[in-house]
Design a protein around this motif. Sequence first.
Motif, PDB file in Angstrom:
ATOM      1  N   LEU A  72       0.838  -1.195   0.000  1.00 59.79           N
ATOM      2  CA  LEU A  72       0.000   0.000   0.000  1.00 59.79           C
ATOM      3  C   LEU A  72       0.872   1.244   0.000  1.00 59.79           C
ATOM      4  CD1 LEU A  72      -2.633  -1.133   2.669  1.00 59.79           C
ATOM      5  CD2 LEU A  72      -2.611  -1.553   0.197  1.00 59.79           C
TER       6      LEU A  72
ATOM      7  N   PHE B 135      -7.846   1.119  10.233  1.00 62.74           N
ATOM      8  CA  PHE B 135      -8.847   1.537   9.265  1.00 62.74           C
ATOM      9  C   PHE B 135      -9.572   2.770   9.794  1.00 62.74           C
ATOM     10  CE2 PHE B 135      -8.647  -2.725   7.354  1.00 62.74           C
ATOM     11  CZ  PHE B 135      -8.796  -2.406   6.014  1.00 62.74           C
TER      12      PHE B 135
ATOM     13  N   LYS C  68      -0.664   4.529   4.784  1.00 65.29           N
ATOM     14  CA  LYS C  68      -1.435   3.797   5.799  1.00 65.29           C
ATOM     15  C   LYS C  68      -2.812   4.422   6.025  1.00 65.29           C
ATOM     16  CE  LYS C  68       2.688   2.042   8.145  1.00 65.29           C
ATOM     17  NZ  LYS C  68       3.719   2.768   7.382  1.00 65.29           N
TER      18      LYS C  68
ATOM     19  N   LEU D  79      -5.809   1.588   0.548  1.00 63.35           N
ATOM     20  CA  LEU D  79      -6.653   0.406   0.448  1.00 63.35           C
ATOM     21  C   LEU D  79      -8.086   0.819   0.733  1.00 63.35           C
ATOM     22  CD1 LEU D  79      -7.267  -2.659   0.318  1.00 63.35           C
ATOM     23  CD2 LEU D  79      -6.706  -2.769   2.765  1.00 63.35           C
TER      24      LEU D  79
ATOM     25  N   LEU E  46      -6.133   3.748   5.363  1.00 61.93           N
ATOM     26  CA  LEU E  46      -7.005   2.662   4.938  1.00 61.93           C
ATOM     27  C   LEU E  46      -8.456   3.103   5.074  1.00 61.93           C
ATOM     28  CD1 LEU E  46      -5.228  -0.187   6.962  1.00 61.93           C
ATOM     29  CD2 LEU E  46      -4.528   0.852   4.793  1.00 61.93           C
TER      30      LEU E  46
END
Length: 411
Positions: free
Chosen positions: A38, A354, A41, A76, A43
């Motif tokens: 990725l 996330f 970071k 992501l 997400l």
Amino acid sequence: MSQSQTIDSFSPIPSTADPNSLLSTLFTPLPLSFQLTLRNKFLMAPLTRDRSVPTNVPTDLMVEYYRQRAKGGASLIVSEAVLVSRQGTPWPHAPGIWSEEQVVAWKKITDAVHEEGAIMFAQLTHTGRINHAEAPEQIASGEPIYAPSAIKARSGTGDFKFRFIAGEPGPSIPTEIPDPRQLVQVHKHAALSAKRAGFDGVELHAGGGFLVHQFLDNTANRREDNWGGSVENRARFGLEVLKVLKDVFGPGRVGIKLTPAAGYSDIGMTLEDTIETFSYFVTEADKLELAYMMFLRYDESHDPIIDGKRRATKHDMIENYRSLLKYSNFFVNGGYTPVEAAELISSNKVDGVFFARPWIANPDFPNRIKFGLGMNEIDMKRLYGPKDGRVLGEEELAKGYTDYPLAVLPN
């Protein structure tokens, strides 16, 4: 800066911050697996938005929504819950992935996300007993509402009221699935469809009180065959689904969402049973070389009061499950701030975090962190699509969805 302008590319370290600052770790790459790395970071967690109007097929408006967030710097993106079969869910305009029309529509979205440099997983979801027999999609399916056992989820289970049905009822009484292998194959078909639709991988929704979670939980699963009873038997369904997903996508391209604290959808065991069950399941799932496991931390807003008491099994995700993972990334979710995320990553307590709500109103969320800018407020009235049976036009559906302004960046 107007909404149509291109956002600046992302440097490894925020240009306005000290390279050694805590937040800088969020702007560095993250190896997801030996196949996927990725770019940062940031997400993006699954976010139910109910814009597949008039039915269950992704739309061009959804293409724009996901493109905006990929362009805005997400590395992501995990899709909103994608139904693996036609179901009578509380979301009347949730997208599915069982038909060719849906595959073609999702391909437009994954192409857009890839064009902007992001990776996209599909969150495969079967809601099990959280369905209603009078929901239009359930009627159209011509099938029973399948669950591990014929145990109805009690009322007071959070947001799961069927607002588009008169009286806003709770879920119906489900039918015990005679052979759970049938639903394993439904997930395999969904994974094959997701692969054809261009997704880089899939995330199995094994939390939220939905189907996989129902099999794991001894308050929802009272079976007396090989799919219920012992910890090993209750874990069998979820593990079998993960195996077929891996068969389709290969190692390092399957993730899973887990909510051991439970509560939502009238589910949750004693603390002792919870830790025993999830410790076994997590240990066995980790052997499948997953890309990641994502754990939702306890949140009182996801802990309904049923029959006068809280339903969840409150405990710490990092403390109880982090050490069990040997091969998969350990991710968390649940209202973490960027500073909290950076602290957890820097201290090696988690591999990634996330974010969810910040992405709703801020398609350029990383830039706002990068330059220390304020956040847009979420238009709560427009958070979800129509809930009362109305068919809205694209312009109205775009409100609170794709119309949030981008930040004005410093020169």
